[in-house]
Design a protein around this motif. Sequence first.
Motif, mmCIF file in Angstrom:
data_model
loop_
_atom_site.group_PDB
_atom_site.id
_atom_site.type_symbol
_atom_site.label_atom_id
_atom_site.label_comp_id
_atom_site.label_asym_id
_atom_site.label_seq_id
_atom_site.Cartn_x
_atom_site.Cartn_y
_atom_site.Cartn_z
ATOM 1 N N TYR A 197 -49.867 -41.320 40.345
ATOM 2 C CA TYR A 197 -49.643 -40.168 40.272
ATOM 3 C C TYR A 197 -48.615 -39.036 41.203
ATOM 4 N N ARG A 198 -48.354 -38.679 40.664
ATOM 5 C CA ARG A 198 -46.566 -38.377 41.030
ATOM 6 C C ARG A 198 -46.729 -37.082 41.918
ATOM 7 N N PRO A 199 -45.812 -36.055 41.716
ATOM 8 C CA PRO A 199 -45.652 -35.060 42.432
ATOM 9 C C PRO A 199 -45.193 -33.733 41.296
ATOM 10 N N LEU A 200 -45.447 -32.014 41.749
ATOM 11 C CA LEU A 200 -46.000 -31.398 40.585
ATOM 12 C C LEU A 200 -43.931 -31.967 40.167
ATOM 13 N N ASP A 201 -43.910 -31.313 39.296
ATOM 14 C CA ASP A 201 -42.365 -31.716 38.024
ATOM 15 C C ASP A 201 -42.905 -30.223 38.017
ATOM 16 N N ALA A 202 -41.332 -29.345 37.568
ATOM 17 C CA ALA A 202 -40.992 -27.906 37.740
ATOM 18 C C ALA A 202 -41.669 -27.098 36.734
ATOM 19 N N SER A 203 -42.038 -27.723 35.665
ATOM 20 C CA SER A 203 -43.180 -27.549 34.713
ATOM 21 C C SER A 203 -44.556 -27.183 35.166
ATOM 22 N N ASP A 204 -45.030 -27.798 36.099
ATOM 23 C CA ASP A 204 -46.311 -27.394 37.024
ATOM 24 C C ASP A 204 -45.648 -26.669 38.101
ATOM 25 N N LEU A 205 -44.583 -26.725 38.620
ATOM 26 C CA LEU A 205 -44.624 -25.691 39.868
ATOM 27 C C LEU A 205 -44.235 -23.486 39.902
ATOM 28 N N MET A 206 -43.801 -24.081 38.416
ATOM 29 C CA MET A 206 -43.576 -22.861 38.430
ATOM 30 C C MET A 206 -45.322 -21.542 38.623
ATOM 31 N N PRO A 207 -46.004 -22.543 37.397
ATOM 32 C CA PRO A 207 -47.591 -21.489 37.151
ATOM 33 C C PRO A 207 -48.040 -21.417 38.668
ATOM 34 N N VAL A 208 -47.910 -22.688 39.392
ATOM 35 C CA VAL A 208 -48.547 -23.027 41.071
ATOM 36 C C VAL A 208 -48.013 -22.179 42.163
ATOM 37 N N LEU A 209 -46.464 -21.631 41.811
ATOM 38 C CA LEU A 209 -46.193 -20.637 43.002
ATOM 39 C C LEU A 209 -46.545 -19.121 42.215
ATOM 40 N N ALA A 210 -46.296 -18.879 40.807
ATOM 41 C CA ALA A 210 -47.168 -17.568 40.784
ATOM 42 C C ALA A 210 -48.925 -17.580 41.237
ATOM 43 N N SER A 211 -49.425 -18.502 40.925
ATOM 44 C CA SER A 211 -50.702 -18.099 41.679
ATOM 45 C C SER A 211 -50.640 -17.786 43.124
ATOM 46 N N TYR A 212 -49.781 -18.136 43.881
ATOM 47 C CA TYR A 212 -49.599 -17.835 45.026
ATOM 48 C C TYR A 212 -49.085 -16.692 45.352
ATOM 49 N N TRP A 213 -47.883 -16.426 44.269
ATOM 50 C CA TRP A 213 -47.288 -14.908 45.089
ATOM 51 C C TRP A 213 -48.502 -13.802 44.023
ATOM 52 N N ARG A 214 -49.380 -14.240 42.945
ATOM 53 C CA ARG A 214 -49.779 -12.791 43.129
ATOM 54 C C ARG A 214 -51.445 -13.094 43.962
ATOM 55 N N ALA A 215 -51.492 -14.422 45.025
ATOM 56 C CA ALA A 215 -52.680 -14.119 45.439
ATOM 57 C C ALA A 215 -52.307 -13.597 46.662
ATOM 58 N N MET A 216 -50.735 -13.245 47.400
ATOM 59 C CA MET A 216 -50.149 -12.437 48.364
ATOM 60 C C MET A 216 -50.528 -10.848 47.445
ATOM 61 N N GLY A 217 -50.477 -9.849 46.636
ATOM 62 C CA GLY A 217 -50.300 -9.646 45.822
ATOM 63 C C GLY A 217 -48.796 -8.433 46.221
ATOM 64 N N LEU A 218 -48.011 -9.521 45.062
ATOM 65 C CA LEU A 218 -46.747 -9.724 44.313
ATOM 66 C C LEU A 218 -46.481 -10.052 43.501
ATOM 67 N N GLU A 219 -45.046 -9.528 42.966
ATOM 68 C CA GLU A 219 -44.625 -9.631 41.466
ATOM 69 C C GLU A 219 -44.183 -11.366 41.724
#
Length: 280
Positions: A197-219
């Motif tokens: 099991y490997r760490p998140l790569d670039a293709s996974d990282l963007m949607p993960v970070l996008a979800s945190y931005w949305r949770a903070m009410g940011l674009e």
Amino acid sequence: MSTATDETSGPTQRPETPFMITKQHRRFVEFADTVRRNRYIGACYGAPGIGKTLSAKTYASSDDWEWWNAARHTRGAPVPESLLVSRTVLFTPHVITTPRQLEREIILRCSRLSHDIQRHLRPDWDPEFSWDMRDSPHTELLIVDEAERLKTQGLEQLRDFFDRTQIGVILIGMPGFEKQLARYPQLYSRIGFAHQYRPLDASDLMPVLASYWRAMGLEFDPVTPNTNVAITTIVRITTGNFRLIERLMGQVSRILDINHLSEVTAEVIEAARETLVIGT
């Protein structure tokens, strides 16, 4: 930039984000399906905090399991649809789990699931006449998380359980765990698959970070310079470690709130990083 808690507003909870279906999770599902289908023993290993346990819990529908296991006797709760599909039991041994406790716990969990699935499939079935897991092997996979806690006798107990029931077994551990298993020839000879099991790569990282931005009410706009530099800073600090990203973004949310900021910048990320204890 202040990183202290604003006592007048109370503590800020970290943002709650749903489980993300990442490439690593999909690879884990393929691995688990193969072990379950072929009834082998599989070994899964990887660094702490990268999502092994989350993937195992999601695959085994552990939230539904906890609800059903607590309610099956007191309220006669039916088997959730998710467990009818997964037919998987997840077990995490304690640091001092004895072989006897291990055997009792996994047999109890697997038997309960098989028993209730059998009752779901055949409502007229009477377990008083005959009941044995081998007579109704509806539990198809046992996942043992943090399996490196088990000593020689515990691993031998799992091997014996596997031989007697022919239920697929997945052992999840830290890096090097798959090599540790090589010291137990009888168990090692039954391992059909090993999955890293490997760490998140670039293709996974963007949607993960996008979800945190949305949770903070940011674009979330990775093209803008400040956001792009913030993403680069997060990648450098976390190296794709899922748990570390969660901790870091929790602090980012807190710092934005107490400083009344509306943008995640590299400065904010660095300030959040200073509040965390991060190993090498």
